[in-house]
Design a protein around this motif. Sequence first.
Motif, short mmCIF file in Angstrom:
data_model
loop_
_atom_site.label_atom_id
_atom_site.label_comp_id
_atom_site.label_asym_id
_atom_site.label_seq_id
_atom_site.Cartn_x
_atom_site.Cartn_y
_atom_site.Cartn_z
N THR A 81 -5.04 -51.99 -50.98
CA THR A 81 -3.63 -52.17 -50.63
C THR A 81 -2.93 -53.09 -51.62
OG1 THR A 81 -4.29 -53.95 -49.09
CG2 THR A 81 -3.95 -51.75 -48.17
N THR A 82 -3.65 -54.05 -52.17
CA THR A 82 -3.08 -54.91 -53.21
C THR A 82 -2.82 -54.13 -54.48
OG1 THR A 82 -4.19 -56.86 -52.29
CG2 THR A 82 -3.44 -57.00 -54.58
N ALA A 83 -3.75 -53.22 -54.81
CA ALA A 83 -3.64 -52.43 -56.04
C ALA A 83 -2.40 -51.55 -56.03
CB ALA A 83 -4.89 -51.58 -56.23
N VAL A 84 -2.00 -51.02 -54.87
CA VAL A 84 -0.83 -50.14 -54.81
C VAL A 84 0.45 -50.89 -54.52
CG1 VAL A 84 -2.20 -48.14 -54.10
CG2 VAL A 84 -1.16 -49.60 -52.35
N GLY A 85 0.38 -52.24 -54.42
CA GLY A 85 1.58 -53.02 -54.20
C GLY A 85 2.01 -53.09 -52.75
N GLY A 86 1.07 -52.87 -51.83
CA GLY A 86 1.39 -52.98 -50.41
C GLY A 86 1.65 -51.63 -49.75
N VAL A 87 1.42 -51.58 -48.43
CA VAL A 87 1.59 -50.36 -47.65
C VAL A 87 2.62 -50.63 -46.55
CG1 VAL A 87 0.46 -48.74 -46.09
CG2 VAL A 87 -0.75 -49.56 -48.10
N ASP A 88 3.56 -49.72 -46.37
CA ASP A 88 4.60 -49.88 -45.35
C ASP A 88 4.07 -49.47 -43.98
OD1 ASP A 88 6.59 -50.67 -47.21
OD2 ASP A 88 6.89 -48.57 -47.78
N VAL A 89 4.27 -50.34 -42.99
CA VAL A 89 3.87 -50.04 -41.62
C VAL A 89 5.03 -50.37 -40.69
CG1 VAL A 89 1.43 -50.46 -42.04
CG2 VAL A 89 2.88 -52.35 -41.26
N CYS A 90 4.96 -49.83 -39.48
CA CYS A 90 6.02 -50.03 -38.48
C CYS A 90 5.38 -50.45 -37.17
CB CYS A 90 6.81 -48.73 -38.30
SG CYS A 90 8.04 -48.78 -36.97
N ASP B 14 2.48 -44.95 -63.36
CA ASP B 14 2.39 -46.30 -63.90
C ASP B 14 0.94 -46.55 -64.31
OD1 ASP B 14 2.14 -49.00 -64.38
OD2 ASP B 14 3.48 -49.60 -62.76
N PRO B 15 0.61 -46.42 -65.60
CA PRO B 15 -0.78 -46.56 -66.03
C PRO B 15 -1.41 -47.88 -65.63
CG PRO B 15 0.52 -45.59 -67.77
CD PRO B 15 1.49 -46.03 -66.71
N LYS C 290 -0.73 -49.83 -62.99
CA LYS C 290 -1.05 -49.80 -61.56
C LYS C 290 -2.19 -48.82 -61.28
CE LYS C 290 2.31 -50.30 -58.69
NZ LYS C 290 3.52 -50.06 -57.87
N LEU C 291 -2.21 -47.73 -62.03
CA LEU C 291 -3.26 -46.74 -61.85
C LEU C 291 -4.63 -47.32 -62.18
CD1 LEU C 291 -3.66 -43.80 -61.07
CD2 LEU C 291 -3.38 -43.20 -63.46
N ILE C 292 -4.68 -48.12 -63.21
CA ILE C 292 -5.95 -48.76 -63.59
C ILE C 292 -6.43 -49.67 -62.46
CG2 ILE C 292 -7.02 -50.42 -65.16
CD1 ILE C 292 -5.18 -49.34 -67.33
N ASP C 293 -5.50 -50.50 -61.92
CA ASP C 293 -5.88 -51.40 -60.83
C ASP C 293 -6.43 -50.61 -59.64
OD1 ASP C 293 -5.03 -53.54 -62.33
OD2 ASP C 293 -3.07 -53.69 -61.36
N LEU C 294 -5.77 -49.50 -59.31
CA LEU C 294 -6.20 -48.69 -58.18
C LEU C 294 -7.56 -48.05 -58.44
CD1 LEU C 294 -5.63 -47.46 -55.45
CD2 LEU C 294 -4.33 -45.65 -56.57
N ALA C 295 -7.74 -47.53 -59.64
CA ALA C 295 -9.01 -46.89 -59.97
C ALA C 295 -10.15 -47.90 -59.93
CB ALA C 295 -8.93 -46.25 -61.35
N GLU C 296 -9.92 -49.09 -60.46
CA GLU C 296 -10.94 -50.13 -60.44
C GLU C 296 -11.28 -50.52 -59.00
OE1 GLU C 296 -12.68 -51.46 -62.78
OE2 GLU C 296 -11.65 -50.93 -64.64
N ALA C 297 -10.26 -50.74 -58.18
CA ALA C 297 -10.48 -51.15 -56.79
C ALA C 297 -11.21 -50.07 -56.00
CB ALA C 297 -9.14 -51.48 -56.13
N ALA C 298 -10.79 -48.82 -56.19
CA ALA C 298 -11.38 -47.73 -55.42
C ALA C 298 -12.85 -47.55 -55.76
CB ALA C 298 -10.61 -46.43 -55.68
N THR C 299 -13.17 -47.52 -57.05
CA THR C 299 -14.56 -47.25 -57.43
C THR C 299 -15.48 -48.42 -57.13
OG1 THR C 299 -13.97 -47.91 -59.70
CG2 THR C 299 -13.99 -45.55 -59.21
N LYS C 300 -14.97 -49.65 -57.23
CA LYS C 300 -15.81 -50.80 -56.89
C LYS C 300 -16.09 -50.86 -55.39
CE LYS C 300 -14.53 -53.73 -60.80
NZ LYS C 300 -13.79 -54.94 -61.25
N ALA C 301 -15.22 -50.26 -54.60
CA ALA C 301 -15.39 -50.29 -53.14
C ALA C 301 -16.37 -49.23 -52.66
CB ALA C 301 -14.05 -50.08 -52.46
#
Length: 586
Positions: A280-289, A356-357, A359-370
Motif C-alpha cells: 500500500t505504501t508502494a502505490v501511494g495509499g489505497v482509498d477506503v470508505c 510511472d517507472p 512507482k512501478l519499481i517500488d511496487l515490483a520490489e514490494a510485491a516480489t519480496k512479499a
Amino acid sequence: MDAQGRGRADNIDPADQWVLNPNTGEYELRLGPSAPQSSVPSPRRPAPGDNARGSRRREDAASGATREARQARGAEVPAPRSARRRGGEPETPQGRRAARRPVKKKSKAKKVLAWTAGGTAFVLVAVGTAGYLYLKHLEGNVTTTDVGSAAKDGFSKDDAFNILIIGTDKRTGKGNEGYGDKGSVGHADTNILLHVSKDRTNATALSIPRDLIVNVPDCPTKQPDDSTKVIPGTENVRFNTSLGQDGRDPGCTMRTVQQVTGIMPDHFMMVDFNAVKTLTTAVGGVDVCLAHAVNDKDSHLNLPAGQHKIEGEQALAFVRTRHSWGNQGDLDRIKVQQQFMASLMRKMSSGDTLTDPSKLIDLAEAATKALTVDKGIGHVSTLKDIALELKKVPVKNISFVTVPVIDNPADGVVHKTVIVNQTTAPQVFDAIKNDVSFTEVKKKQKAEKDAEAARLKGSRSAPSDVRVRILNGGADAGSAQETLAWLQTKEGVLKSENAGNAPAPLDRTTLEYAPGQAAQARELAHLMGLPGSALKPGRSVTNSQGLPAMTLTLGKDFKGAGVSLTGPSKAPSVDKSTADKVQCAS
C-alpha cells in the motif's frame, strides 16, 4: 548487459531508460542504439551553406562534444541549435535510431494487473511490465517452496487457471511483534481461490473462511533433506490449520481446497503481515470508505466515518479489524477485505502507477519480496506470463464471492465456526469449475458456439456399435476401469477397453474421433452427458484388436461413471461484489 555489451544492469536507471511498447503494453529496458557505436564521437557532417558558420561551430565544439558523447551512449538529446535556427530537421547521428513517435496510451481498464490477498494484501505483478534484466533481479526476491504434485510444473497461457492466495498470521519482519498469535507457526488466516477464465473475460475471487470446519486430507510434504513425509489428515478442524499445523506446507492447504470445493488449485502464492504495509505504501495509499467511525482497540484502527486514503500500518489495521464490522465475525471482515482489494485494483487501473517507472519499481520490489510461491511459477518468465494474462481481465468482471456457509450446529449457543452450506455451495463450485462468470460478459463467438452444438446433432449409433478406448487423464485413480465397467454392464457399450493412463493430464474430459465416427461420438456423448465442447474431431486410433476406435480421456473434471459433465450455463445468484464498485465498510 545490453545487446551491444555496454554497461552493467545494476548501473541502469530504469526511471530514465524504460519505454512503453504500444504493441505489448509493456515497459522495455532500452539501453542504447540498435547498432554498435564507437566510444569516439563521429564528426558531424556539414550541412549545405554551413561553411560560413564554421567559425561558430568551432566555438561550439566543446559543448558539441558533450552532446555527441551522450548520443554514443544512446541518451535522448535535443536537436542542435543550428538545425533549429535553420528550420530544418537535425541530422540523424551515425547508427542511431530515428526519433520515436508519441506512444498512444492503452485504455486504463486494460492495464489492470494488480490485486491483493485479503488481510495480508498481495499484488501480483507489476513485474509484467519490467524489462528482462530487472525481472531477473525480481526473481531473486521471490521465495519458492516445493509442494510436489499439489501444484503444476508450469503455467499455460491458453487455459483457465486457479491460484490459491494465502495470507498467513505468522509474525515475521521488523515491526510485526504486536500482530497475530505470538506462537503461531503460520496458519492460513486469509484464503482466496482466484479463478481466471480461459478467455480472460472474467475472474472470480472465492474467499474461504478461516473458521470453516473441514477434513484436512493426508499431505505428502517435502522435508529439508529432500525426502517426503506424509502428514496425517485430521477431521472436523478449522480450515486455517491446513497450513503450519504439524508441519503442513501450502500444498496441504491446496489439497484441502480441492477436498472442500472439488476445484484443484494450479499454484499458490503466500504472504504475511508485511505485504499489506509495503504494497500500500508502494502505490501511494489505497482509498477506503467507512460508513461509521471506527476506534478498534484490538487492531488499533481509529478513523472517522467517510473517505480515507490509508497505507502502511493503518492499512494493515484496516484489513485486520474484525470487531467493528457487522456482527463482529470473520465473515463480515472478509467483506471488508474484499472491498479493500477492489479499491486497490481501481487504484492500479485509474492512477498513474503503471505509467510511472519509479512507482512501478517500488511496487515490483514490494510485491516480489512479499511472495512465497510454488516452484512451478517461481521463474521470471512464468511470473511475467501470469501478469500479462491477469492484465487482460476487465475490473468490472472481477467478482468477489465467499463460500456459502451456515453456522456450525456443533458449536451450540455461541457460534464460533461455520460449515459449508450444502444447498447453495455446490452451485458456486460448479460454476467456477465450468468457467462460468458471475458477471455478464461477452459470450463466445456465435460461430464457435454453433460448431460445438452441431457436434451433438445428427444420427447416433447403437451402443453395441460404439468402439472406444478409455484413458485416465487426471481423474481419480480407477476412474477408467469404473467407466469401462459402467459402459459395458449398464449401457451395452461392449466394444470398449481400458487403455491405462494418458500421456499428460487434462483439465477437461475429451472424446477424440475420426469423421466417420461422428455417430458413435454422439451416442457416447449422450450416454455420458458430455457437452459439445468435449467432442474433438480428429483421428481414430487402433484398439487392442487392431480396429479403429475413438479415444475417451477422463480429465480432472470427471465426476464418476454415469455422472453428467454438462456444466451450468449460468452462475447462481449469490451475494457478491465486483472490483469496479465503491462500497463503504460497515
